[in-house]
Motif scaffolding. Sequence first.
Motif, mmCIF file in Angstrom:
data_model
loop_
_atom_site.group_PDB
_atom_site.id
_atom_site.type_symbol
_atom_site.label_atom_id
_atom_site.label_comp_id
_atom_site.label_asym_id
_atom_site.label_seq_id
_atom_site.Cartn_x
_atom_site.Cartn_y
_atom_site.Cartn_z
ATOM 1 N N THR A 150 43.504 37.911 43.602
ATOM 2 C CA THR A 150 42.463 38.625 42.853
ATOM 3 C C THR A 150 43.069 39.674 41.930
ATOM 4 N N LYS A 178 45.869 39.679 40.437
ATOM 5 C CA LYS A 178 46.547 39.073 39.288
ATOM 6 C C LYS A 178 45.600 38.400 38.308
ATOM 7 N N ASN A 179 44.418 37.983 38.786
ATOM 8 C CA ASN A 179 43.589 37.114 37.944
ATOM 9 C C ASN A 179 42.155 37.574 37.733
ATOM 10 N N GLN A 180 41.732 38.687 38.321
ATOM 11 C CA GLN A 180 40.320 39.026 38.293
ATOM 12 C C GLN A 180 39.783 39.318 36.890
ATOM 13 N N ASP A 212 40.587 37.562 34.259
ATOM 14 C CA ASP A 212 40.616 36.350 33.427
ATOM 15 C C ASP A 212 40.509 35.100 34.297
ATOM 16 N N TRP A 213 39.445 35.028 35.117
ATOM 17 C CA TRP A 213 39.268 33.875 35.985
ATOM 18 C C TRP A 213 39.067 32.590 35.186
ATOM 19 N N HIS A 234 40.539 31.355 32.709
ATOM 20 C CA HIS A 234 41.779 30.649 32.412
ATOM 21 C C HIS A 234 42.660 30.458 33.652
ATOM 22 N N HIS A 235 42.145 30.868 34.794
ATOM 23 C CA HIS A 235 42.934 30.716 36.034
ATOM 24 C C HIS A 235 42.031 30.179 37.146
ATOM 25 N N ALA A 271 43.642 29.331 40.483
ATOM 26 C CA ALA A 271 43.878 30.510 41.323
ATOM 27 C C ALA A 271 42.605 30.901 42.062
#
Length: 590
Positions: A409, A411-413, A415-416, A418-419, A422
């Motif tokens: 979360t 690292k990616n919250q 920009d979900w 594009h991830h 994850a």
Amino acid sequence: MAPVAGASEFEAAALARRQALSGAAGPMALLKNLKVFGIACFACLGGLLYGYNQGVFSGVLTMTSFKTHMGSYIDNQETLEWNSSKQGWLVSILELGAWLGTMYSGFLAEILSRKYAILVNVAIFIIGVVVQTTAIAGSGHNSILGGRFITGMGVGSLSMIVPMYNAEIAPPEVRGALVGLQQLSITLGIMISFWIDYGTNYIGGTGRSQHNSAWLLPLCLQLVPAVLLGAGMIFMPFSPRWLVHHDREPEARSVLAKLRGLPQDHELIELEYAEIKAQSLFEKKTLQENFPHLQDLSVSSVAKLQFVAIGSLFTSKPMFKRVIVATVTMFFQQWTGINAVLYYAPTIFGDLGLSSNAVSLLATGVVGIAMFLATIPAVMYVDSWGRKPTLIIGAIGMATCHIIIAVITAKNQKDWVHHQSAGWAAVVMVWLFVIHFGYSWGPCAWIVISEIWPLSNRPYGIALGASSNWMNNFIVGQVTPDMLRSMTYGTYIFFGLLTFGGALFTYLITPETKGLSLEEMDILFGSVGVAEREKERWREVHAEVGLTALLERAGLSVGEASGEYKADKEVAVEKAVVSETKDEPAEKAV
């Protein structure tokens, strides 16, 4: 499990004779007791009610049509975004009601009987559901708050009375399996509720066009098992143990014979009846010794006894150690974050990047299936695995899942989109989390708090542990929305660290209770002598109710029947004590 009521020679001899008459425990024993098995399954509708109610609201919270009725509890009427603090109250108010339910459940079950107490709580539950459905008429959040509090009172009380009823109607050789049905029924209710939410979410569409039936239907469906339970309990038998305790002995013998499908003069009925009468007499003698002014079983005395007896748990250091194990174990069970997941699963999955509410509800449905399946092996094999290693392994597994979710979360919250892979990885970690809970802290925490007490203190000790469970449940439900909003990934770090703390507490403090009886519990907790006093009381009781004469009439030597059993227990307790005291000063061992 070994006998817990003072593993004396009498109990070992009675067990040997009963097994000779009824056969060993296991699946075949269930087949021989189909009537009792059916009654226990039916009574476990109370557990299904609890599980369904626990799970259904998570999906309802995300439904557009429901939010439109919540007034000031929605911060933004355009985006229908919840006020997180008020949302927490909507969820956690049920746990506050359930906490109150656990406080009066013992009193109600003793005064009215287990059977009538179940009926009263079904009525309370139904009233709560009806109040919730009036939210559609314009009363909104007030109806939900009031209804969920009343419903919580019902499920909290049922969560204690139903296992008690099942234990008291079951023959000893299948008692563990029938009591374990309660945990299975709870997880079944959770699983069913998640999938009903997923299905009804499509009624009228998932946006502003969504029909009110989308949330009314899952709430109203709570009435189905409640009405079935209430109607069926009218025809269910009273607990033989309650009948004996309230001096209705001929009726108790008749009920017991009907439950076992045997004539009243059958030796097995006489033996089990004598054991029930012995337990009742033992409790009355204990009351007379410890609380002489509260021994008349009047309404006022029973009410006072609940609080006086709980207070007595804090009067000695060994008993207080038991209090610490029970209450802190339940504290850590709730602060693993399990009910944060169950109550807010669709919200959590949405925060983890799932594309729509429908997909979030689908992922939530998998949560229910995973936890239900994970609970099955625990109920079957926990007596082989042991409580302590199961709790430790489960806690480490859950905590690891929390930390991994937090890292993903963090690292990616932002920009979900594009991830997405994850996001799905985090979802899988949530599924693994509930699996670890299902086989460990779900059933095992309840097992531990039910078996560490002396018989005379057990009802009050369990009530204290259950009150810790529900109060912490209430707090978790209250604070989780604010935590998810303000702490984001820090929420999972917080729950993960606390769960690691639960593993550490279990390793350092909680003793292994697998297969140990009352005397061994006293050695582990440093209260040697309590069991001896209770053992002497048991000798008097066994003679008074005629158990000694029954065994002698059967030609069974008490000493011979118990010799092998006692030898095995001496080895078991020696190993347990060595395990608990290894590398520690004796006075510090728990």
